[in-house]
Design a protein around this motif. Structure first.
Motif, PDB file in Angstrom:
ATOM      1  N   VAL A  45      59.333  19.622 104.899  1.00 57.31           N
ATOM      2  CA  VAL A  45      58.084  19.590 105.670  1.00 57.31           C
ATOM      3  C   VAL A  45      57.315  20.898 105.479  1.00 57.31           C
ATOM      4  CG1 VAL A  45      57.114  19.390 108.002  1.00 57.31           C
ATOM      5  CG2 VAL A  45      59.085  17.985 107.335  1.00 57.31           C
ATOM      6  N   LEU A  46      58.016  22.010 105.504  1.00 56.95           N
ATOM      7  CA  LEU A  46      57.355  23.316 105.299  1.00 56.95           C
ATOM      8  C   LEU A  46      56.700  23.373 103.917  1.00 56.95           C
ATOM      9  CD1 LEU A  46      60.016  25.846 106.726  1.00 56.95           C
ATOM     10  CD2 LEU A  46      57.695  25.445 107.608  1.00 56.95           C
ATOM     11  N   ALA A  47      57.423  22.887 102.916  1.00 64.87           N
ATOM     12  CA  ALA A  47      56.882  22.920 101.545  1.00 64.87           C
ATOM     13  C   ALA A  47      55.682  21.987 101.421  1.00 64.87           C
ATOM     14  CB  ALA A  47      57.970  22.522 100.555  1.00 64.87           C
ATOM     15  N   ASP A  48      55.797  20.802 102.018  1.00 61.32           N
ATOM     16  CA  ASP A  48      54.686  19.837 101.949  1.00 61.32           C
ATOM     17  C   ASP A  48      53.429  20.449 102.552  1.00 61.32           C
ATOM     18  OD1 ASP A  48      53.728  16.748 103.362  1.00 61.32           O
ATOM     19  OD2 ASP A  48      53.938  17.130 101.224  1.00 61.32           O
ATOM     20  N   GLU A  49      53.587  21.083 103.709  1.00 57.35           N
ATOM     21  CA  GLU A  49      52.437  21.710 104.395  1.00 57.35           C
ATOM     22  C   GLU A  49      51.854  22.854 103.554  1.00 57.35           C
ATOM     23  OE1 GLU A  49      54.050  20.732 108.948  1.00 57.35           O
ATOM     24  OE2 GLU A  49      54.200  22.770 108.087  1.00 57.35           O
ATOM     25  N   ALA A  50      52.735  23.627 102.924  1.00 52.50           N
ATOM     26  CA  ALA A  50      52.257  24.769 102.124  1.00 52.50           C
ATOM     27  C   ALA A  50      51.397  24.297 100.957  1.00 52.50           C
ATOM     28  CB  ALA A  50      53.450  25.586 101.623  1.00 52.50           C
ATOM     29  N   PHE A  78      52.526  15.063  94.140  1.00 55.17           N
ATOM     30  CA  PHE A  78      53.625  16.024  94.021  1.00 55.17           C
ATOM     31  C   PHE A  78      54.814  15.683  94.905  1.00 55.17           C
ATOM     32  CE2 PHE A  78      52.954  18.428  98.016  1.00 55.17           C
ATOM     33  CZ  PHE A  78      51.694  17.981  98.377  1.00 55.17           C
ATOM     34  N   ASP A  79      55.956  16.142  94.469  1.00 56.79           N
ATOM     35  CA  ASP A  79      57.170  16.145  95.296  1.00 56.79           C
ATOM     36  C   ASP A  79      57.355  17.593  95.720  1.00 56.79           C
ATOM     37  OD1 ASP A  79      60.669  15.125  94.812  1.00 56.79           O
ATOM     38  OD2 ASP A  79      59.588  16.003  96.513  1.00 56.79           O
ATOM     39  N   PRO A  80      57.096  17.914  96.989  1.00 54.49           N
ATOM     40  CA  PRO A  80      57.090  19.320  97.381  1.00 54.49           C
ATOM     41  C   PRO A  80      58.426  20.008  97.214  1.00 54.49           C
ATOM     42  CG  PRO A  80      56.943  17.908  99.315  1.00 54.49           C
ATOM     43  CD  PRO A  80      56.794  17.021  98.133  1.00 54.49           C
ATOM     44  N   LEU A  81      59.498  19.246  97.443  1.00 61.00           N
ATOM     45  CA  LEU A  81      60.817  19.861  97.286  1.00 61.00           C
ATOM     46  C   LEU A  81      61.810  18.793  96.845  1.00 61.00           C
ATOM     47  CD1 LEU A  81      61.390  22.799  97.585  1.00 61.00           C
ATOM     48  CD2 LEU A  81      62.320  22.400  99.832  1.00 61.00           C
ATOM     49  N   ASP A  82      62.043  18.750  95.523  1.00 63.61           N
ATOM     50  CA  ASP A  82      63.002  17.770  95.002  1.00 63.61           C
ATOM     51  C   ASP A  82      64.388  18.407  94.961  1.00 63.61           C
ATOM     52  OD1 ASP A  82      63.545  15.182  93.442  1.00 63.61           O
ATOM     53  OD2 ASP A  82      64.439  16.768  92.230  1.00 63.61           O
ATOM     54  N   GLN A 112      64.985  17.758 109.686  1.00 62.80           N
ATOM     55  CA  GLN A 112      63.816  17.801 110.572  1.00 62.80           C
ATOM     56  C   GLN A 112      64.021  16.869 111.752  1.00 62.80           C
ATOM     57  OE1 GLN A 112      61.243  19.660 110.394  1.00 62.80           O
ATOM     58  NE2 GLN A 112      59.572  18.673 111.467  1.00 62.80           N
ATOM     59  N   GLY A 113      64.949  15.869 111.549  1.00 59.69           N
ATOM     60  CA  GLY A 113      65.207  14.929 112.651  1.00 59.69           C
ATOM     61  C   GLY A 113      64.441  13.635 112.501  1.00 59.69           C
ATOM     62  N   ASN A 114      63.730  13.454 111.366  1.00 56.62           N
ATOM     63  CA  ASN A 114      63.095  12.141 111.140  1.00 56.62           C
ATOM     64  C   ASN A 114      63.278  11.773 109.676  1.00 56.62           C
ATOM     65  OD1 ASN A 114      61.608  14.180 110.191  1.00 56.62           O
ATOM     66  ND2 ASN A 114      59.618  13.471 110.913  1.00 56.62           N
ATOM     67  N   THR A 115      62.763  10.577 109.324  1.00 59.93           N
ATOM     68  CA  THR A 115      62.930  10.136 107.929  1.00 59.93           C
ATOM     69  C   THR A 115      61.549   9.905 107.314  1.00 59.93           C
ATOM     70  OG1 THR A 115      63.019   7.851 108.678  1.00 59.93           O
ATOM     71  CG2 THR A 115      65.124   8.991 108.391  1.00 59.93           C
ATOM     72  N   ASN A 116      61.489  10.053 105.968  1.00 60.29           N
ATOM     73  CA  ASN A 116      60.210   9.811 105.297  1.00 60.29           C
ATOM     74  C   ASN A 116      60.154   8.351 104.842  1.00 60.29           C
ATOM     75  OD1 ASN A 116      61.838   9.575 103.054  1.00 60.29           O
ATOM     76  ND2 ASN A 116      61.382  11.609 102.256  1.00 60.29           N
TER      77      ASN A 116
END
Ligand code: AFP
Length: 333
Positions: free
Chosen positions: A71-76, A115-119, A56-60
């Motif tokens: 990011v897509l999964a988190d938003e969903a 939740f972890d949207p995408l592990d 995505q170009g950034n860090t969490n």
């Protein structure tokens, strides 16, 4: 194909499985099902469209490079949970702080979801199985009041439901609401999750161990000795175990749930508290493990008993077949 039981039918046929209003459980699982189907579609076409693969170009907050699909999964999932009508707020790996849903309806929701949207997202670009992990609690703050951090920082024993979605050769939803573990496979032709693995039980013992052995020279001696035991003829099989490490916790956990095995992510100098996050990785899978007859500890303490201090805190993690986790702990002293 014999007549399949859909997730909705399964929930409504077993109201006794959930200690609260079964319609609330159904609404939460409907949110998970809707979001996971969307994520599954994004994953299956990832190599064909530009906006899905890559960083995505950034860090969490973890200091990890966010993948576009993270990011897509988190938003969903946030969209699905915020419109469920029963969830007042969430916490996720991809958000620094918890998120309180601000609609009038959500404010009277009784549940929070962590939740972890995408592990396993470092595996997206190489087409390896990845997963979503979720943990559900009743809020402790009064209905209608603002969601608080205390709603999120509850010990794993307070979970009312937990589970995961595995985006593998098929897309599977595995969950427990405290009365056993059941697995559902997404039927592509209808878009329904259908019961495929009823009453899942984790074999008491096994011969598979999952660990990043690249860390072994930095691990405590007891763990080094346990891995040597796994690789020797001294174990109960009289043969060396097989090492199986996918690098995707949900995939390793799911294989061990079905075949028996242990997954270990210990404390290492680079991650003194371990790498995995207590609230939305270790607790939900520990809940599933125990519901299926397995065990989950830090190597010294039951995971579900830990009282969380921070949203993103990490813990060492030993999870899997009961006798294998107990044997590993015996080496740790
Ligand atoms: P990512 O989500 O950053 O890929 O991390 C995956 C994970 O949390 C877990 O799913 C893996 O078992 C573990 O980390 C892999 O960590 P190592 O790369 O240090 O072995």
């Amino acid at each position: 194909m014999h007549n399949l039981i859909t997730l909705d039918d399964f929930i409504l046929q077993r109201p006794q499985d959930f200690p609260y209003d079964v319609k609330e459980l159904s609404a939460i699982l409907e949110g998970i099902a809707v979001a996971s189907k969307s994520v599954s579609e994004d994953i299956r076409k990832a190599g064909l469209v530009d906006h899905v693969l890559g960083a995505q170009g950034n860090t969490n907050i973890q200091g990890e490079s966010q993948q576009k699909l993270d990011v897509l999964a988190d938003e969903a999932f946030i969209n699905a949970f915020s419109s469920s009508g029963v969830i007042c707020g969430i916490a996720s790996e991809e958000n620094d702080n918890f998120v309180a849903f601000n609609s009038e309806r959500a404010a009277f929701g009784s549940y929070v979801v962590l939740f972890d949207p995408l592990d396993g997202s470092s595996n997206i670009d190489v087409n390896v199985s990845i997963g979503t992990i979720f943990s559900v609690y009743r809020r402790v703050s009064p209905l209608g009041s603002p969601v608080t951090l205390d709603d999120m920082l509850q010990p794993g024993t307070e979970q009312v439901m937990a589970g995961y979605v595995l985006y593998g050769s098929s897309t599977m939803l595995v969950y427990s609401s405290g009365n056993g573990v059941n697995g559902f496979t997404l039927k592509p032709s209808t878009g329904e999750f259908c019961l495929s693995h009823a009453n899942m039980r984790m074999p008491e013992n096994g011969r598979l161990y999952a660990m990043n052995e690249g860390n072994i020279q930095e691990c405590e001696q007891g763990l080094v000795r346990y891995i040597q035991y796994c690789q020797s003829r001294e174990n109960q099989t009289g043969m060396p175990y097989s090492g199986r490490y996918i690098g995707s916790l949900v995939a390793d956990f799911h294989r061990n749930l079905i075949k028996g095995g242990i997954y270990i992510y210990p404390s290492v100098p680079a991650s003194p508290e371990g790498r995995l996050r207590l609230l939305y990785e270790c607790n939900p899978l520990a809940f599933i493990a125990e519901q299926a007859g397995g065990l989950a500890t830090t190597g010294r303490q039951r995971i579900l008993d830990i009282v969380p201090a921070q949203l993103h805190q990490r813990v060492p993690y030993y999870v899997g077949s009961k006798l294998m986790v107990e044997k590993a702990m015996s080496f740790l002293g």
